[in-house]
Design a protein around this motif. Structure first.
Motif, PDB file in Angstrom:
ATOM      1  N   ILE A  13     110.598  50.599  -3.729  1.00  0.00           N
ATOM      2  CA  ILE A  13     111.048  51.737  -4.542  1.00  0.00           C
ATOM      3  C   ILE A  13     111.234  51.298  -5.988  1.00  0.00           C
ATOM      4  N   ARG A  16     107.902  50.464  -7.938  1.00  0.00           N
ATOM      5  CA  ARG A  16     107.163  51.653  -8.407  1.00  0.00           C
ATOM      6  C   ARG A  16     107.776  52.202  -9.692  1.00  0.00           C
ATOM      7  N   VAL A  17     109.094  52.358  -9.700  1.00  0.00           N
ATOM      8  CA  VAL A  17     109.793  52.896 -10.872  1.00  0.00           C
ATOM      9  C   VAL A  17     109.609  51.968 -12.075  1.00  0.00           C
ATOM     10  N   GLU A  60     116.537  56.490 -12.815  1.00  0.00           N
ATOM     11  CA  GLU A  60     115.341  56.835 -12.044  1.00  0.00           C
ATOM     12  C   GLU A  60     115.386  56.217 -10.650  1.00  0.00           C
ATOM     13  N   ILE A  61     115.797  54.951 -10.547  1.00  0.00           N
ATOM     14  CA  ILE A  61     115.904  54.318  -9.226  1.00  0.00           C
ATOM     15  C   ILE A  61     116.949  55.047  -8.389  1.00  0.00           C
ATOM     16  N   ARG A  63     117.762  58.175  -8.460  1.00  0.00           N
ATOM     17  CA  ARG A  63     117.159  59.424  -7.954  1.00  0.00           C
ATOM     18  C   ARG A  63     116.252  59.135  -6.758  1.00  0.00           C
ATOM     19  N   ARG A  64     115.414  58.102  -6.891  1.00  0.00           N
ATOM     20  CA  ARG A  64     114.473  57.762  -5.806  1.00  0.00           C
ATOM     21  C   ARG A  64     115.215  57.278  -4.559  1.00  0.00           C
ATOM     22  N   GLU A  68     114.843  58.860  -0.818  1.00  0.00           N
ATOM     23  CA  GLU A  68     114.314  58.081   0.308  1.00  0.00           C
ATOM     24  C   GLU A  68     115.415  57.546   1.222  1.00  0.00           C
TER      25      GLU A  68
END
Length: 162
Positions: A13, A16-17, A60-61, A63-64, A68
């Motif tokens: 995760i 990707r961010v 951002e992390i 949120r992800r 997930e």
């Protein structure tokens, strides 16, 4: 889910961010300290990481991770720079920092020692080549338990990285 599975998932995760933002993911830690769980991402970029970079990546992390949901319990999320004594984790790290002063620890003794500080001379064929004083030491990558850049001070008190 086991800790190793969680770590793999949160690494994916974060990677990707962080890659989408043009940064490098240096390391991820998922550790329990004083009864609380911490998920730590260490990021870098040429010229160094700013507080704003850390905040942007953290948001951002977060949120992800909320979407997930790979961690079944509460934890504290931290995003930071790896610092001046940046860990060397991947083979590409050793290639990138040839000529730098490093500290390497091994899982088992090599020539009677488990800790080495010296100049990173090369990385080839799965072996780190380290100059310690006037000796050359070859350390197989798979025998390294930890490695990091070593920060040095000049005799005049000025900071410098060798």
């Amino acid at each position: 889910m086991q800790k190793s599975q969680i770590l793999k998932k949160v690494w994916d995760i974060g990677e990707r961010v962080i890659n989408d933002k043009g940064f490098e993911l240096v390391d991820v830690e998922f550790v329990q300290e004083a009864g609380s769980w911490y998920l730590r991402y260490y990021i870098d970029k040429p010229g160094g990481i700013t507080l704003d970079d850390c905040q942007e990546v953290s948001e951002e992390i977060s949120r992800r991770l909320d979407i997930e949901d790979p961690i079944p319990h509460s934890y504290i999320l931290e995003v930071s720079s790896p610092g001046v004594e940046r860990p060397l984790k991947k083979e590409k790290d050793f290639l990138k920092y040839i000529g730098s002063e490093v500290e390497i620890k091994t899982f088992e003794p090599l020539s009677g020692k488990k800790a080495f500080t010296g100049t990173l001379m090369d990385y080839k064929d799965g072996t780190v080549v380290l100059k310690v004083d006037s000796s050359i030491i070859n350390i197989p990558f798979e025998k390294i338990s930890s490695a990091k850049l070593k920060f040095k001070f000049n005799f005049d008190g000025q900071e410098r990285k060798k």
